[in-house]
Write a protein that holds these residues in place. Structure first.
Motif, PDB file in Angstrom:
ATOM      1  N   GLN A 281      29.065  35.273  42.702  1.00 10.65           N
ATOM      2  CA  GLN A 281      28.936  34.702  41.261  1.00 10.65           C
ATOM      3  C   GLN A 281      30.098  34.271  40.789  1.00 10.65           C
ATOM      4  OE1 GLN A 281      28.233  37.271  37.729  1.00 10.65           O
ATOM      5  NE2 GLN A 281      28.078  39.027  39.351  1.00 10.65           N
ATOM      6  N   CYS A 282      30.158  33.018  39.918  1.00 18.14           N
ATOM      7  CA  CYS A 282      31.402  32.480  39.644  1.00 18.14           C
ATOM      8  C   CYS A 282      32.078  33.485  38.595  1.00 18.14           C
ATOM      9  CB  CYS A 282      30.953  31.137  38.728  1.00 18.14           C
ATOM     10  SG  CYS A 282      32.544  30.606  37.850  1.00 18.14           S
ATOM     11  N   ALA A 283      33.375  33.921  38.825  1.00 18.83           N
ATOM     12  CA  ALA A 283      34.182  34.757  38.097  1.00 18.83           C
ATOM     13  C   ALA A 283      34.453  34.327  36.509  1.00 18.83           C
ATOM     14  CB  ALA A 283      35.507  34.816  38.546  1.00 18.83           C
ATOM     15  N   MET A 284      34.007  33.016  36.146  1.00 18.61           N
ATOM     16  CA  MET A 284      34.286  32.614  35.001  1.00 18.61           C
ATOM     17  C   MET A 284      33.005  32.445  34.051  1.00 18.61           C
ATOM     18  SD  MET A 284      37.295  29.853  34.947  1.00 18.61           S
ATOM     19  CE  MET A 284      38.844  30.282  35.802  1.00 18.61           C
ATOM     20  N   CYS A 285      31.742  32.238  34.858  1.00 16.35           N
ATOM     21  CA  CYS A 285      30.500  31.878  34.022  1.00 16.35           C
ATOM     22  C   CYS A 285      29.396  32.813  34.706  1.00 16.35           C
ATOM     23  CB  CYS A 285      30.069  30.320  34.106  1.00 16.35           C
ATOM     24  SG  CYS A 285      29.702  29.746  35.599  1.00 16.35           S
ATOM     25  N   HIS A 286      29.273  33.506  35.708  1.00 19.42           N
ATOM     26  CA  HIS A 286      28.433  34.032  36.252  1.00 19.42           C
ATOM     27  C   HIS A 286      27.521  33.224  37.205  1.00 19.42           C
ATOM     28  CE1 HIS A 286      28.102  37.221  32.631  1.00 19.42           C
ATOM     29  NE2 HIS A 286      29.333  36.244  32.342  1.00 19.42           N
ATOM     30  N   LEU A 287      27.534  32.181  37.419  1.00 15.49           N
ATOM     31  CA  LEU A 287      26.495  31.354  38.110  1.00 15.49           C
ATOM     32  C   LEU A 287      26.404  31.968  39.422  1.00 15.49           C
ATOM     33  CD1 LEU A 287      25.102  28.619  37.585  1.00 15.49           C
ATOM     34  CD2 LEU A 287      26.837  27.693  38.909  1.00 15.49           C
ATOM     35  N   LYS A 288      25.257  32.079  39.751  1.00 12.48           N
ATOM     36  CA  LYS A 288      24.919  32.755  40.838  1.00 12.48           C
ATOM     37  C   LYS A 288      24.452  31.971  42.075  1.00 12.48           C
ATOM     38  CE  LYS A 288      24.205  37.062  38.547  1.00 12.48           C
ATOM     39  NZ  LYS A 288      24.250  36.388  37.087  1.00 12.48           N
TER      40      LYS A 288
ATOM     41  N   ALA B  96      35.950  33.440  43.259  1.00 13.51           N
ATOM     42  CA  ALA B  96      34.744  32.775  43.306  1.00 13.51           C
ATOM     43  C   ALA B  96      34.471  31.956  41.845  1.00 13.51           C
ATOM     44  CB  ALA B  96      33.776  33.969  43.671  1.00 13.51           C
ATOM     45  N   LEU B  97      34.596  30.733  42.258  1.00 12.89           N
ATOM     46  CA  LEU B  97      34.333  29.925  41.177  1.00 12.89           C
ATOM     47  C   LEU B  97      33.563  28.725  41.434  1.00 12.89           C
ATOM     48  CD1 LEU B  97      38.168  29.148  40.197  1.00 12.89           C
ATOM     49  CD2 LEU B  97      36.578  30.723  39.015  1.00 12.89           C
ATOM     50  N   CYS B  98      32.717  28.519  40.568  1.00  9.19           N
ATOM     51  CA  CYS B  98      31.442  27.432  40.538  1.00  9.19           C
ATOM     52  C   CYS B  98      32.470  26.079  40.703  1.00  9.19           C
ATOM     53  CB  CYS B  98      30.548  27.296  39.508  1.00  9.19           C
ATOM     54  SG  CYS B  98      31.347  26.888  37.928  1.00  9.19           S
TER      55      CYS B  98
END
Ligand SMILES: [Zn+2]
Length: 192
Positions: free
Chosen positions: A83-90, A117-119
């Protein structure tokens, strides 16, 4: 644990065989060099043949680097539970393993404490110093971006991250290295 993944590379040549250690040395290369090599074997020679060794070394080094990067991505994705470390996007297909310190700089090794991990959007915003992360894992948005008015991507995607906390791995030894973050954060402050 990180599941094994395979990176397909072809063609390759076996350039060394060491029976004592039961290892083969494999060099990766491209079709042109295969033709050159076949020409040499056939005794025809080739004007390009003189270039073959450095070129093969170069391509082999590139493959090694690709394998290295692939390993980095897998380890970062596992540590951040995809998941994105900023926005949780999985959505793994929308996630990158970002470097805190760039891989050509000192300290830029492909290790999890140098990764996030970033989107895609947050990776690009981090790289462009639109978003910064301080050594206490706080996310900050560049001032000119905070003052802008626009649609939901700007508002929810960027501005609302101001002051929020980075989502970090559970294992302390996998969390972002604070010294690296501090170095990187200085660049963000200079960009603002
Ligand atoms: Zn994100």
């Amino acid at each position: 644990m990180v599941k094994s993944r395979y990176l397909a590379v072809w063609p390759v040549f076996i350039v060394g065989d060491d029976p004592a250690t039961l290892t083969f040395t494999v060099a990766a290369d491209d079709l042109e060099l295969v033709r050159d090599t076949q020409a040499i074997i056939a005794g025809q020679g080739s004007p390009a043949a003189d270039d073959a060794t450095p070129r093969r070394q170069y391509i082999t080094a590139q493959v090694r680097q690709r394998l290295h990067q692939r390993g980095f991505r897998e380890k970062v994705m596992a540590a951040y539970r995809r998941q994105c470390a900023m926005c949780h996007l999985k959505h793994a297909e929308l996630l990158d393993a970002a470097h805190i310190i760039g891989d050509k700089e000192p300290g830029g090794e492909p290790v999890v404490p140098n990764g996030l991990a970033l989107c895609k959007i947050h990776h690009a915003a981090f790289d462009q110093n639109i978003l910064g992360v301080d050594p206490d894992y706080r996310i900050l948005v560049r001032e000119d971006i905070l003052l802008e008015r626009d649609g939901p991507m700007l508002r929810h995607g960027l501005q609302e991250l101001q002051g929020s906390r980075l989502i970090v791995p559970r294992r302390a030894d996998l969390r972002p290295d604070r010294d690296r973050l501090a170095r990187r954060f200085e660049k963000f402050l200079k960009a603002g």
